[in-house]
Design an enzyme around this catalytic site. Structure first.
Site, PDB file in Angstrom:
ATOM      1  N   ARG A  99      -8.083 -10.328  -3.109  1.00  0.00           N
ATOM      2  CA  ARG A  99      -7.446 -10.652  -1.841  1.00  0.00           C
ATOM      3  C   ARG A  99      -7.634 -12.141  -1.572  1.00  0.00           C
ATOM      4  O   ARG A  99      -8.558 -12.777  -2.084  1.00  0.00           O
ATOM      5  CB  ARG A  99      -8.068  -9.853  -0.696  1.00  0.00           C
ATOM      6  CG  ARG A  99      -7.917  -8.339  -0.821  1.00  0.00           C
ATOM      7  CD  ARG A  99      -8.578  -7.651   0.361  1.00  0.00           C
ATOM      8  NE  ARG A  99      -8.406  -6.214   0.333  1.00  0.00           N
ATOM      9  CZ  ARG A  99      -9.291  -5.344  -0.161  1.00  0.00           C
ATOM     10  NH1 ARG A  99     -10.422  -5.810  -0.699  1.00  0.00           N
ATOM     11  NH2 ARG A  99      -9.069  -4.051  -0.141  1.00  0.00           N
ATOM     12  N   HIS A 109      -0.915 -12.098  -1.708  1.00  0.00           N
ATOM     13  CA  HIS A 109      -0.792 -10.642  -1.760  1.00  0.00           C
ATOM     14  C   HIS A 109       0.287 -10.210  -2.747  1.00  0.00           C
ATOM     15  O   HIS A 109       0.171  -9.146  -3.371  1.00  0.00           O
ATOM     16  CB  HIS A 109      -0.497 -10.094  -0.362  1.00  0.00           C
ATOM     17  CG  HIS A 109      -1.133  -8.757  -0.120  1.00  0.00           C
ATOM     18  ND1 HIS A 109      -2.502  -8.564  -0.174  1.00  0.00           N
ATOM     19  CD2 HIS A 109      -0.597  -7.544   0.159  1.00  0.00           C
ATOM     20  CE1 HIS A 109      -2.778  -7.289   0.068  1.00  0.00           C
ATOM     21  NE2 HIS A 109      -1.640  -6.643   0.265  1.00  0.00           N
ATOM     22  N   ARG A 169      -1.366 -10.135  -5.985  1.00  0.00           N
ATOM     23  CA  ARG A 169      -2.225  -8.944  -6.048  1.00  0.00           C
ATOM     24  C   ARG A 169      -1.370  -7.711  -6.370  1.00  0.00           C
ATOM     25  O   ARG A 169      -1.768  -6.858  -7.162  1.00  0.00           O
ATOM     26  CB  ARG A 169      -2.964  -8.790  -4.722  1.00  0.00           C
ATOM     27  CG  ARG A 169      -3.883  -7.580  -4.603  1.00  0.00           C
ATOM     28  CD  ARG A 169      -4.698  -7.722  -3.321  1.00  0.00           C
ATOM     29  NE  ARG A 169      -5.207  -6.478  -2.812  1.00  0.00           N
ATOM     30  CZ  ARG A 169      -6.364  -5.931  -3.152  1.00  0.00           C
ATOM     31  NH1 ARG A 169      -7.131  -6.518  -4.052  1.00  0.00           N
ATOM     32  NH2 ARG A 169      -6.772  -4.800  -2.607  1.00  0.00           N
ATOM     33  N   HIS A 201      -9.964  -0.479  -2.858  1.00  0.00           N
ATOM     34  CA  HIS A 201      -9.390   0.412  -1.846  1.00  0.00           C
ATOM     35  C   HIS A 201     -10.366   1.543  -1.537  1.00  0.00           C
ATOM     36  O   HIS A 201     -10.843   2.217  -2.445  1.00  0.00           O
ATOM     37  CB  HIS A 201      -8.075   1.022  -2.339  1.00  0.00           C
ATOM     38  CG  HIS A 201      -6.951   0.039  -2.396  1.00  0.00           C
ATOM     39  ND1 HIS A 201      -5.811   0.247  -3.156  1.00  0.00           N
ATOM     40  CD2 HIS A 201      -6.766  -1.156  -1.781  1.00  0.00           C
ATOM     41  CE1 HIS A 201      -4.988  -0.773  -3.006  1.00  0.00           C
ATOM     42  NE2 HIS A 201      -5.546  -1.639  -2.185  1.00  0.00           N
ATOM     43  N   TYR A 217       1.537   1.885  -5.325  1.00  0.00           N
ATOM     44  CA  TYR A 217       1.981   1.186  -6.527  1.00  0.00           C
ATOM     45  C   TYR A 217       2.666   2.112  -7.522  1.00  0.00           C
ATOM     46  O   TYR A 217       3.339   1.641  -8.431  1.00  0.00           O
ATOM     47  CB  TYR A 217       0.793   0.486  -7.195  1.00  0.00           C
ATOM     48  CG  TYR A 217       0.227  -0.610  -6.343  1.00  0.00           C
ATOM     49  CD1 TYR A 217       0.895  -1.821  -6.209  1.00  0.00           C
ATOM     50  CD2 TYR A 217      -0.958  -0.422  -5.634  1.00  0.00           C
ATOM     51  CE1 TYR A 217       0.392  -2.818  -5.405  1.00  0.00           C
ATOM     52  CE2 TYR A 217      -1.465  -1.419  -4.822  1.00  0.00           C
ATOM     53  CZ  TYR A 217      -0.784  -2.612  -4.715  1.00  0.00           C
ATOM     54  OH  TYR A 217      -1.266  -3.602  -3.897  1.00  0.00           O
TER      55      TYR A 217
END
Length: 307
Positions: free
Chosen positions: A144, A233, A236, A259, A268
């Site tokens: 992040r 992001h 990422r 997460h 995803y």
């Protein structure tokens, strides 16, 4: 809502769930905002919450869902603590908030970013080498923005190819550093200013998130990519999506991304639909010979015709 009950609820979130400061501030605002509409939340009735839902009717679905979630958790806490016998939160609206699909960069665009960054780092200037290192860690390790810019120098390993990351809620995880990223890190350590605390120092502190955004978008422009499409992001997301394309396990990806909930990682899976179709076409028993009829087990044809 009484102050003591709200503070006890927020203290529980911090102590038991490891909620970050920004999360706690958001919950506080949501509870205080609800209290302004209907008064003491701890004694509110179902009718009070129906009125509150009506007052929130103009909110965006995502905002409404967040506020309702805060209240449901608050009432769950009151019941668990024996401070209330019933749960009126079933009277709250139940909006369906779809998580937005991540913006994506394809492999060719990622390659253009790296070619540009590597060309600019060839002169071994601090700015060029830093940009390449930032890019390697964003795309190569899936960090992040806040995790990256606030990396302490002590997080860089001497021998083991891992970074120690402190993520949301103060949770720590180990993130692999690729051979490419490790090389970029060594180049950066050789040219960075002598600042003992931060890996990416800037003006006595560490590089800011805002400046990281600016640097990435400037790099994108030089690489011939629309700057508005680039952010930490987005890189990422590219890290996660491209790992899935390569066959990474979803649970492994959850760990790498930090997460807490696998449901967050599952967003995803939809972006890898082309690979899933190809997988079915190549691995399913019906596709072994390229002829669905021949691939059926003995007797299946007759059974199929009978139907």
């Amino acid at each position: 809502m009484t102050t003591s009950e709200a503070e006890s609820f927020l203290a529980m979130l911090a102590a038991e769930r490891g909620a970050a400061a920004n999360t706690l501030a958001a919950y506080r605002r949501d509870l205080e905002g609800a209290g302004e509409h209907i008064g003491d939340l701890a004694t509110a009735t179902r009718d009070d919450l129906v009125r509150l839902g009506a007052a929130w009717s103009d909110l965006a679905p995502a905002s409404l869902a967040r506020k309702c979630s805060a209240l449901r958790q608050f009432y769950g806490f009151l019941i668990d603590e024996g401070l209330r016998a019933d749960d009126p939160s079933s009277a709250l609206p139940k909006p369906r908030s779809r998580r937005p699909l991540p913006r994506l960069l394809d492999h060719a665009e990622i390659a253009r970013l790296f070619v540009t960054a590597e060309d600019e780092a060839a002169a071994e200037t601090p700015a060029g080498v830093r940009m390449l290192t930032l890019l390697e860690l964003l795309y190569g390790s899936g960090l992040r923005a806040t995790e990256l810019v606030s990396l302490p120098l002590a997080a860089v390993p001497r021998d083991a190819p891992f970074l120690t990351i402190t993520g949301k809620g103060g949770q720590q995880r180990m993130v692999p550093v690729s051979a490419r990223a490790g090389l970029a890190l060594r180049r950066w350590l050789a040219v960075r200013e002598a600042a003992p605390r931060w890996l990416f120092p800037s003006r006595g502190k560490h590089l800011s998130r805002v400046r990281l955004f600016q640097l990435l978008r400037e790099l994108a422009g030089r690489a011939g990519i629309e700057p508005a499409r680039i952010s930490p992001h987005v890189l990422r997301h590219a890290f996660a999506t491209h790992l899935l394309e390569g066959g990474a396990d979803l649970r492994v990806l959850q760990t790498l991304l930090g997460h807490a909930d696998i449901a967050t990682t599952q967003i995803y899976t939809h972006v890898d639909s082309a690979r899933l179709v190809a997988l079915v076409n190549s691995k399913h028993p019906l596709a072994r010979h390229g002829d669905p009829v021949r691939a059926l087990p003995p007797g299946a044809q007759a059974t199929s015709d009978a139907r």
